[in-house]
Design an enzyme around this catalytic site. Structure first.
Site, short mmCIF file in Angstrom:
data_model
loop_
_atom_site.label_atom_id
_atom_site.label_comp_id
_atom_site.label_asym_id
_atom_site.label_seq_id
_atom_site.Cartn_x
_atom_site.Cartn_y
_atom_site.Cartn_z
N GLU A 77 0.83 -1.21 0.00
CA GLU A 77 0.00 0.00 0.00
C GLU A 77 0.87 1.26 0.00
O GLU A 77 1.85 1.36 0.72
CB GLU A 77 -0.90 -0.01 1.24
CG GLU A 77 -1.80 1.21 1.32
CD GLU A 77 -2.84 1.11 2.41
OE1 GLU A 77 -3.50 0.07 2.52
OE2 GLU A 77 -2.99 2.09 3.16
N GLY A 104 -14.29 5.68 4.80
CA GLY A 104 -13.36 6.79 5.01
C GLY A 104 -13.71 7.57 6.27
O GLY A 104 -14.73 7.30 6.93
P1 FAD Z 1 -17.61 0.83 7.26
O1 FAD Z 1 -17.48 -0.58 6.85
O2 FAD Z 1 -18.74 1.62 6.70
O3 FAD Z 1 -17.69 0.83 8.87
C1 FAD Z 1 -17.58 2.05 9.61
C2 FAD Z 1 -18.19 1.83 11.01
O4 FAD Z 1 -19.61 1.76 10.91
C3 FAD Z 1 -17.76 0.54 11.69
O5 FAD Z 1 -17.72 0.79 13.08
C4 FAD Z 1 -18.87 -0.45 11.36
O6 FAD Z 1 -18.99 -1.47 12.34
C5 FAD Z 1 -20.10 0.47 11.31
N1 FAD Z 1 -21.07 0.09 10.26
C6 FAD Z 1 -20.77 -0.34 9.02
N2 FAD Z 1 -21.91 -0.52 8.29
C7 FAD Z 1 -22.92 -0.18 9.10
C8 FAD Z 1 -24.33 -0.14 8.92
N3 FAD Z 1 -24.89 -0.46 7.74
N4 FAD Z 1 -25.11 0.26 9.99
C9 FAD Z 1 -24.53 0.61 11.16
N5 FAD Z 1 -23.19 0.59 11.39
C10 FAD Z 1 -22.40 0.22 10.37
N6 FAD Z 1 -9.35 5.79 4.98
C11 FAD Z 1 -9.25 6.76 4.04
O7 FAD Z 1 -9.77 7.86 4.24
N7 FAD Z 1 -8.58 6.52 2.86
C12 FAD Z 1 -8.01 5.33 2.58
O8 FAD Z 1 -7.43 5.15 1.50
C13 FAD Z 1 -8.09 4.28 3.54
N8 FAD Z 1 -7.56 3.05 3.33
C14 FAD Z 1 -7.75 2.04 4.24
C15 FAD Z 1 -7.25 0.75 3.95
C16 FAD Z 1 -7.45 -0.29 4.83
C17 FAD Z 1 -6.94 -1.68 4.48
C18 FAD Z 1 -8.12 -0.06 6.07
C19 FAD Z 1 -8.32 -1.17 7.06
C20 FAD Z 1 -8.61 1.21 6.38
C21 FAD Z 1 -8.43 2.28 5.46
N9 FAD Z 1 -8.92 3.57 5.72
C22 FAD Z 1 -8.80 4.58 4.78
C23 FAD Z 1 -9.57 3.90 7.01
C24 FAD Z 1 -11.11 3.73 6.94
O9 FAD Z 1 -11.66 4.59 6.00
C25 FAD Z 1 -11.66 4.02 8.34
O10 FAD Z 1 -11.29 2.99 9.21
C26 FAD Z 1 -13.16 4.30 8.41
O11 FAD Z 1 -13.44 4.79 9.72
C27 FAD Z 1 -14.05 3.08 8.19
O12 FAD Z 1 -14.09 2.69 6.87
P2 FAD Z 1 -14.85 1.31 6.48
O13 FAD Z 1 -14.87 1.22 5.04
O14 FAD Z 1 -14.30 0.18 7.26
O15 FAD Z 1 -16.31 1.66 7.02
#
Ligand code: FAD
Length: 287
Positions: free
Chosen positions: A18, A112
């Site tokens: 990454e 994000g």
């Molecule tokens: P989600 O899967 O939407 O989850 C976010 C939170 O909401 C979690 O607590 C989950 O349990 C909860 N949740 C999910 N769906 C629901 C629902 N339908 N109803 C109620 N609660 C729900 N960030 C950046 O800004 N740019 C990047 O390029 C980036 N790259 C990353 C790469 C990796 C491998 C990882 C692990 C993280 C990365 N992040 C990045 C950080 C990430 O964006 C944050 O951790 C963000 O807070 C959560 O993103 P997510 O896609 O996991 O969110």
């Protein structure tokens, strides 16, 4: 090649790296330096490299130039990250168009976090599962998602987090890339619970070698991951000697990597922080 084909091949673990697009790079020097690091790591035959994306599109311009360079110069599969928290439907459509032009096959779909500099934040997508649902209807991109062995910071517990992870998988995600972790036991526990929840897609383990105590503390701010005592003691002991901290961090990550391989981990995703030397040393140590 699409994610499902990459992870179906025999040569596991699938290695990925990454990187993040440099900011404030008017003269292009930082981009040139990044491409040099990617060129060095190419010799380890990564199945893909992923490129982060700031919510709200702050790094969008840089990333498309870099994607093009990596693809044409090094012929490496690029998986851009695709955040949605501050994006309108129109923003998402524009990015989908761009990826079509760049012949991107795989993305890492994320909610994000809202960056501090963003003052106006659209809310067309609240969670990553909503973005995946939209993308799957609009394109034939293969989609990876994030998983959290230490739990996501906003989640009350790992059970809830895995239920929410399953929403993303049910929308069509094909691979899970985990947040960095330092304790392999947490990863194995997470994997077991994910499998028990009926999620069968590959899980790539996120490893970040600690190369600087200050930088690591910054990265760990706002996430649930803690540096284990054994590593923390070393970083404190060597606090006035950055080279020794780096050496200890590389040794620790090498042991992590060896153990993950022994346990047949399907993928290892290195958080390179745009530098090749620590990751190269880990991979050389384990040849
Ligand atoms: P989600 O899967 O939407 O989850 C976010 C939170 O909401 C979690 O607590 C989950 O349990 C909860 N949740 C999910 N769906 C629901 C629902 N339908 N109803 C109620 N609660 C729900 N960030 C950046 O800004 N740019 C990047 O390029 C980036 N790259 C990353 C790469 C990796 C491998 C990882 C692990 C993280 C990365 N992040 C990045 C950080 C990430 O964006 C944050 O951790 C963000 O807070 C959560 O993103 P997510 O896609 O996991 O969110």
């Amino acid at each position: 090649m699409k994610l499902r084909e990459i992870y179906k091949q025999e040569n596991s673990p699938v290695i990925s790296f990454e990187f993040f697009p440099p900011k404030d790079d008017a003269d292009g020097k930082k981009q040139a330096a990044l491409l040099t690091e990617i060129e060095i790591l190419k010799k380890y035959n990564p199945a893909l490299v992923s490129l982060t994306h700031g919510a709200g599109g702050s790094s969008a311009h840089n990333s498309s130039a870099i994607i093009q360079e990596i693809k044409t110069k090094y012929n490496v599969n690029v998986m851009p990250h695709f955040t949605c928290i501050c994006s309108s439907i129109q923003d998402v459509n524009e990015r989908l168009e761009l990826f079509k032009k760049l012949e991107i096959e795989n993305i890492l779909a994320l909610r994000g976090d809202i960056p501090p500099e963003i003052t106006e934040c659209f809310q067309d997508f609240r969670y990553a599962n909503e973005l995946i649902s939209y993308i799957k209807n609009k394109s034939d991109l293969s989609v990876a998602v994030a998983g959290y062995p230490d739990g996501h910071i906003e989640s009350p517990d790992l059970k809830t987090d895995i239920e929410n992870l399953k929403r993303k998988v049910d929308e069509g995600a094909e691979v899970i890339y985990t947040q960095l972790f330092f304790e392999n036991e947490k990863f194995y526990n997470f994997k077991e619970r994910v499998r028990k929840a009926g999620i069968t897609i590959p899980i790539a383990a996120g490893i970040m070698p600690v190369v600087s105590a200050k930088q690591t503390q910054k990265i760990l701010t706002g996430i649930k991951v803690k540096i284990p005592k054994s590593l923390l003691e070393k970083t404190e002991k060597f606090s006035d000697n950055p080279e020794d901290i780096k050496k200890a961090g590389i040794e620790f990550a090498t042991e992590q990597y060896r153990d993950l391989i022994k346990q047949n981990t399907e993928g290892i995703h290195f958080y390179t922080l745009n530098k090749s030397d620590a990751v190269s040393q880990i991979l050389d140590n384990t040849l």
